[in-house]
Design a protein around this motif. Structure first.
Motif, PDB file in Angstrom:
ATOM      1  N   SER A 164       0.865  -1.181   0.000  1.00  0.00           N
ATOM      2  CA  SER A 164       0.000   0.000   0.000  1.00  0.00           C
ATOM      3  C   SER A 164       0.897   1.224   0.000  1.00  0.00           C
ATOM      4  O   SER A 164       1.833   1.319   0.788  1.00  0.00           O
ATOM      5  N   THR A 165       0.615   2.145  -0.906  1.00  0.00           N
ATOM      6  CA  THR A 165       1.403   3.368  -1.014  1.00  0.00           C
ATOM      7  C   THR A 165       0.477   4.557  -0.921  1.00  0.00           C
ATOM      8  O   THR A 165      -0.609   4.565  -1.508  1.00  0.00           O
ATOM      9  N   THR A 166       0.904   5.568  -0.204  1.00  0.00           N
ATOM     10  CA  THR A 166       0.123   6.786  -0.099  1.00  0.00           C
ATOM     11  C   THR A 166       1.070   7.976  -0.008  1.00  0.00           C
ATOM     12  O   THR A 166       2.230   7.832   0.369  1.00  0.00           O
ATOM     13  N   ALA A 167       0.571   9.106  -0.373  1.00  0.00           N
ATOM     14  CA  ALA A 167       1.319  10.361  -0.249  1.00  0.00           C
ATOM     15  C   ALA A 167       0.422  11.355   0.470  1.00  0.00           C
ATOM     16  O   ALA A 167      -0.788  11.374   0.274  1.00  0.00           O
ATOM     17  N   PHE A 168       1.036  12.173   1.300  1.00  0.00           N
ATOM     18  CA  PHE A 168       0.250  13.162   2.029  1.00  0.00           C
ATOM     19  C   PHE A 168       1.136  14.344   2.387  1.00  0.00           C
ATOM     20  O   PHE A 168       2.362  14.249   2.377  1.00  0.00           O
ATOM     21  N   VAL A 169       0.494  15.430   2.675  1.00  0.00           N
ATOM     22  CA  VAL A 169       1.178  16.617   3.155  1.00  0.00           C
ATOM     23  C   VAL A 169       0.757  16.799   4.601  1.00  0.00           C
ATOM     24  O   VAL A 169      -0.439  16.775   4.917  1.00  0.00           O
TER      25      VAL A 169
END
Length: 191
Positions: A176-181
């Motif tokens: 599972s890959t995610t990007a966030f600020v």
């Protein structure tokens, strides 16, 4: 001659006899349906586990992003993800985390290779883990190694055979890959 007539009569009666017809059909068709059932069950479990991992990562990342987990560590994220994703057996020992900070003004691509638990090694590979501050872009990649539910079924055996090296140990990896600020927030006493 009489034995030839008896043999012909016996063959005629045998070909006209319909006893056991259903049994023959059952013996031919049952293994096919059972194989499809077991493959469907195994693929359903893989999908269900992947859904649980994706949801757990989303829930935990939300908490990190809004500051509910102010200083995330590898251990705290692993524990939180495993607490949310209860369908992942032996989650604490099979989960590998990679947290990568990226600068939007000086972009460097995230590596394509995913680091998972190496079941054949005593010491696990080192992965990047840098938590970010306010307004920083963070990539979180989670890999978990799982054994098939039915390792002797057709799909389970295929998974085990395809991943027979010592690193996988007959397991498959869910990623599972995610990007966030990280949201700008301020930890003030009493808030």
């Amino acid at each position: 001659m009489t034995s030839a007539l008896r043999l012909r009569d016996l063959l005629r009666r045998f070909s006209a006899n319909e006893d056991g017809v259903v049994t023959v059909e059952f013996v031919i068709i049952f293994p096919v349906f059972m194989t499809f059932f077991l493959m469907t069950y195994e693929s359903g479990m893989i999908s269900l586990r992947h859904f649980a991992l994706e949801r757990a990562v989303d829930v935990v990342v939300r908490d990190v992003r809004i500051g509910a987990i102010p200083n995330p560590t590898r251990a705290s994220l692993r524990t939180n993800i495993c607490n949310v994703a209860r369908l992942l057996p032996d989650c604490e020992n099979q989960l590998q985390l990679e947290m990568i900070r990226r600068d939007l003004r000086n972009w460097v691509d995230v590596p394509d290779t995913v680091q998972c638990i190496d079941r054949g090694a005593e010491v696990q590979p080192v992965t990047s883990f840098t938590s970010g501050g306010n307004n920083e872009l963070i990539f979180l990649r989670v890999c978990v190694r799982l054994d098939p539910v039915l390792p002797t079924s057709l799909l389970g055996r295929t998974i085990v055979d395809a991943n027979a090296d010592s690193a996988a140990g007959g397991s498959y990896a869910l990623v599972s890959t995610t990007a966030f600020v990280v949201e700008p927030f301020r930890n003030t006493p009493g808030s």
